[in-house]
Design a protein around this motif. Sequence first.
Motif, PDB file in Angstrom:
ATOM      1  N   ASP A  66      -5.871  -5.490   3.199  1.00  0.00           N
ATOM      2  CA  ASP A  66      -4.561  -5.942   3.243  1.00  0.00           C
ATOM      3  C   ASP A  66      -3.848  -6.613   2.370  1.00  0.00           C
ATOM      4  OD1 ASP A  66      -5.049  -6.257   6.349  1.00  0.00           O
ATOM      5  OD2 ASP A  66      -4.485  -6.774   6.876  1.00  0.00           O
ATOM      6  N   PHE A  67      -3.329  -5.462   1.508  1.00  0.00           N
ATOM      7  CA  PHE A  67      -2.334  -5.990   0.972  1.00  0.00           C
ATOM      8  C   PHE A  67      -0.871  -5.302   0.596  1.00  0.00           C
ATOM      9  CE2 PHE A  67      -4.907  -2.149  -1.145  1.00  0.00           C
ATOM     10  CZ  PHE A  67      -3.949  -1.406  -1.332  1.00  0.00           C
ATOM     11  N   ALA A  68       0.195  -5.468   0.344  1.00  0.00           N
ATOM     12  CA  ALA A  68       1.621  -4.748  -0.421  1.00  0.00           C
ATOM     13  C   ALA A  68       1.367  -4.608  -2.076  1.00  0.00           C
ATOM     14  CB  ALA A  68       2.782  -5.298  -0.121  1.00  0.00           C
ATOM     15  N   GLY A  69       2.533  -4.108  -2.672  1.00  0.00           N
ATOM     16  CA  GLY A  69       2.824  -4.397  -4.774  1.00  0.00           C
ATOM     17  C   GLY A  69       3.042  -3.003  -4.458  1.00  0.00           C
ATOM     18  N   TRP A  70       3.287  -3.249  -6.154  1.00  0.00           N
ATOM     19  CA  TRP A  70       3.516  -2.172  -7.036  1.00  0.00           C
ATOM     20  C   TRP A  70       2.921  -1.416  -7.322  1.00  0.00           C
ATOM     21  CZ3 TRP A  70       4.617  -7.533  -7.287  1.00  0.00           C
ATOM     22  CH2 TRP A  70       6.209  -7.796  -6.404  1.00  0.00           C
ATOM     23  N   VAL A  71       3.078   0.130  -7.958  1.00  0.00           N
ATOM     24  CA  VAL A  71       2.045   0.361  -8.592  1.00  0.00           C
ATOM     25  C   VAL A  71       1.943   0.595  -9.544  1.00  0.00           C
ATOM     26  CG1 VAL A  71       1.924   3.121  -8.751  1.00  0.00           C
ATOM     27  CG2 VAL A  71       1.803   2.751  -6.549  1.00  0.00           C
ATOM     28  N   VAL A  72       1.169   0.576 -10.633  1.00  0.00           N
ATOM     29  CA  VAL A  72       1.157   0.382 -12.201  1.00  0.00           C
ATOM     30  C   VAL A  72       0.572   1.457 -12.888  1.00  0.00           C
ATOM     31  CG1 VAL A  72       1.224  -2.390 -12.264  1.00  0.00           C
ATOM     32  CG2 VAL A  72      -1.307  -1.520 -12.093  1.00  0.00           C
ATOM     33  N   GLU A  73      -0.472   2.199 -11.808  1.00  0.00           N
ATOM     34  CA  GLU A  73      -0.940   3.288 -13.294  1.00  0.00           C
ATOM     35  C   GLU A  73      -1.783   4.053 -11.780  1.00  0.00           C
ATOM     36  OE1 GLU A  73      -5.033   3.777 -15.034  1.00  0.00           O
ATOM     37  OE2 GLU A  73      -3.686   1.436 -15.726  1.00  0.00           O
ATOM     38  N   THR A  74      -1.876   5.825 -12.200  1.00  0.00           N
ATOM     39  CA  THR A  74      -2.432   6.467 -11.284  1.00  0.00           C
ATOM     40  C   THR A  74      -3.081   6.817 -11.602  1.00  0.00           C
ATOM     41  OG1 THR A  74      -0.588   8.373 -11.725  1.00  0.00           O
ATOM     42  CG2 THR A  74      -0.134   6.461  -9.732  1.00  0.00           C
ATOM     43  N   PRO A  76      -5.522  10.874 -12.515  1.00  0.00           N
ATOM     44  CA  PRO A  76      -5.692  12.038 -12.671  1.00  0.00           C
ATOM     45  C   PRO A  76      -5.911  12.925 -11.506  1.00  0.00           C
ATOM     46  CG  PRO A  76      -7.715  11.748 -14.219  1.00  0.00           C
ATOM     47  CD  PRO A  76      -6.591  10.676 -13.313  1.00  0.00           C
ATOM     48  N   GLY A  77      -5.139  13.941 -11.168  1.00  0.00           N
ATOM     49  CA  GLY A  77      -5.067  14.476  -9.636  1.00  0.00           C
ATOM     50  C   GLY A  77      -3.901  13.786  -8.680  1.00  0.00           C
ATOM     51  N   VAL A  78      -3.527  12.413  -9.213  1.00  0.00           N
ATOM     52  CA  VAL A  78      -2.855  11.905  -8.078  1.00  0.00           C
ATOM     53  C   VAL A  78      -1.238  12.567  -7.647  1.00  0.00           C
ATOM     54  CG1 VAL A  78      -1.689   9.703  -7.731  1.00  0.00           C
ATOM     55  CG2 VAL A  78      -4.143   9.268  -8.064  1.00  0.00           C
ATOM     56  N   THR A  79      -0.542  12.664  -6.694  1.00  0.00           N
ATOM     57  CA  THR A  79       0.574  13.099  -6.530  1.00  0.00           C
ATOM     58  C   THR A  79       0.916  11.800  -5.282  1.00  0.00           C
ATOM     59  OG1 THR A  79      -0.060  14.113  -4.801  1.00  0.00           O
ATOM     60  CG2 THR A  79       0.172  15.510  -7.074  1.00  0.00           C
ATOM     61  N   GLY A  80       2.245  11.454  -5.498  1.00  0.00           N
ATOM     62  CA  GLY A  80       3.127  11.286  -4.655  1.00  0.00           C
ATOM     63  C   GLY A  80       3.572   9.936  -4.598  1.00  0.00           C
ATOM     64  N   PHE A  81       3.133   9.854  -5.692  1.00  0.00           N
ATOM     65  CA  PHE A  81       2.658   7.833  -5.784  1.00  0.00           C
ATOM     66  C   PHE A  81       2.462   7.764  -7.690  1.00  0.00           C
ATOM     67  CE2 PHE A  81       0.826   7.371  -2.839  1.00  0.00           C
ATOM     68  CZ  PHE A  81       1.576   6.399  -1.557  1.00  0.00           C
ATOM     69  N   ALA A  82       3.455   6.924  -8.135  1.00  0.00           N
ATOM     70  CA  ALA A  82       4.564   6.843  -9.176  1.00  0.00           C
ATOM     71  C   ALA A  82       4.433   5.513 -10.041  1.00  0.00           C
ATOM     72  CB  ALA A  82       5.199   7.326 -10.067  1.00  0.00           C
ATOM     73  N   PRO A  83       3.798   4.717 -11.038  1.00  0.00           N
ATOM     74  CA  PRO A  83       4.699   3.943 -11.272  1.00  0.00           C
ATOM     75  C   PRO A  83       5.733   3.105 -11.143  1.00  0.00           C
ATOM     76  CG  PRO A  83       2.595   5.054 -13.123  1.00  0.00           C
ATOM     77  CD  PRO A  83       3.938   5.758 -12.424  1.00  0.00           C
ATOM     78  N   GLY A  84       5.690   1.855 -10.614  1.00  0.00           N
ATOM     79  CA  GLY A  84       6.417   1.446  -9.507  1.00  0.00           C
ATOM     80  C   GLY A  84       7.007   1.467  -8.640  1.00  0.00           C
ATOM     81  N   ASP A  85       6.666   1.966  -7.856  1.00  0.00           N
ATOM     82  CA  ASP A  85       6.303   2.615  -6.595  1.00  0.00           C
ATOM     83  C   ASP A  85       6.109   1.155  -5.887  1.00  0.00           C
ATOM     84  OD1 ASP A  85       7.487   5.047  -6.790  1.00  0.00           O
ATOM     85  OD2 ASP A  85       5.341   6.015  -6.488  1.00  0.00           O
ATOM     86  N   GLU A  86       6.739   0.809  -4.817  1.00  0.00           N
ATOM     87  CA  GLU A  86       6.548  -0.353  -3.898  1.00  0.00           C
ATOM     88  C   GLU A  86       5.826   0.588  -2.799  1.00  0.00           C
ATOM     89  OE1 GLU A  86      10.220  -2.591  -3.018  1.00  0.00           O
ATOM     90  OE2 GLU A  86      10.087  -3.490  -5.161  1.00  0.00           O
ATOM     91  N   VAL A  87       4.622  -0.222  -2.795  1.00  0.00           N
ATOM     92  CA  VAL A  87       3.507   0.268  -1.582  1.00  0.00           C
ATOM     93  C   VAL A  87       3.017  -0.709  -0.929  1.00  0.00           C
ATOM     94  CG1 VAL A  87       3.202   2.280  -3.396  1.00  0.00           C
ATOM     95  CG2 VAL A  87       1.459   0.469  -3.269  1.00  0.00           C
ATOM     96  N   MET A  88       2.297   0.007   0.543  1.00  0.00           N
ATOM     97  CA  MET A  88       1.890  -1.544   1.172  1.00  0.00           C
ATOM     98  C   MET A  88       0.522  -0.873   1.704  1.00  0.00           C
ATOM     99  SD  MET A  88       4.388  -1.630   4.576  1.00  0.00           S
ATOM    100  CE  MET A  88       3.622  -2.094   5.283  1.00  0.00           C
ATOM    101  N   GLY A  89      -0.593  -1.205   2.158  1.00  0.00           N
ATOM    102  CA  GLY A  89      -1.946  -0.596   2.879  1.00  0.00           C
ATOM    103  C   GLY A  89      -3.312  -1.566   2.117  1.00  0.00           C
TER     104      GLY A  89
END
Length: 224
Positions: A66-74, A76-89
Amino acid sequence: MSRRVQFDRYGPVDVLHVAEVPRPSAGEGQVLVEVAAGINPGEIAIRNGAMEAMFPATLPSGQGSDFAGWVVETGPGVTGFAPGDEVMGWSDRRAAQADHVLSDPRHLIAKPPALDWIRAGALRAIGVTSFSAVRAVAIRAGDVVAVSGATGGVGGLAAQLARRAGARVLGIASAGHADLLRAIGVEPVAYGDGLGDRLRSLARTGSTPSSMPTAAATSISPSH
């Protein structure tokens, strides 16, 4: 560089240590997240070797799903998330207890703004388990539901999800947790001799709200 919690052999908590590792980079179809991580009992059982037959570790092994955090890098081919997004998963690499974790974007959702980092970082395993338990018994409005371990991680969420579905919930827990259960709209039932009789009596004659007529009775016994 980055840091991660890892173990080089099976054993008690003493085998865990913080290791310096190369900072990972997001590859094709990956998201790199800076992490706040949780821990659950299943991970303890993996670390001490109790679940080796089912979930063998490749040593040295990281720990945590389990984790949550901030996206720092995506990658190639990733859509729907960008650096700075707050996520959990969750991490299927047992690598959540680290500064950074690589994740498949399918394992991520946006973190609700109202959810604090402590809860977000520990929610996935108990959340999926409790949701699955409530869905498995097909709770409907008016049902009477008994939840064992109703103040535990899984049981507490299951009780609230059952209430949200419109059920009347009898929460089985120690007597000292009665006020906590009442605060979330759950009727407390103490463990101990005569538990079955108390549940049956409440299911038949308890203070069912007028908007929730008593219907079918079922039970949920979460595994923590």
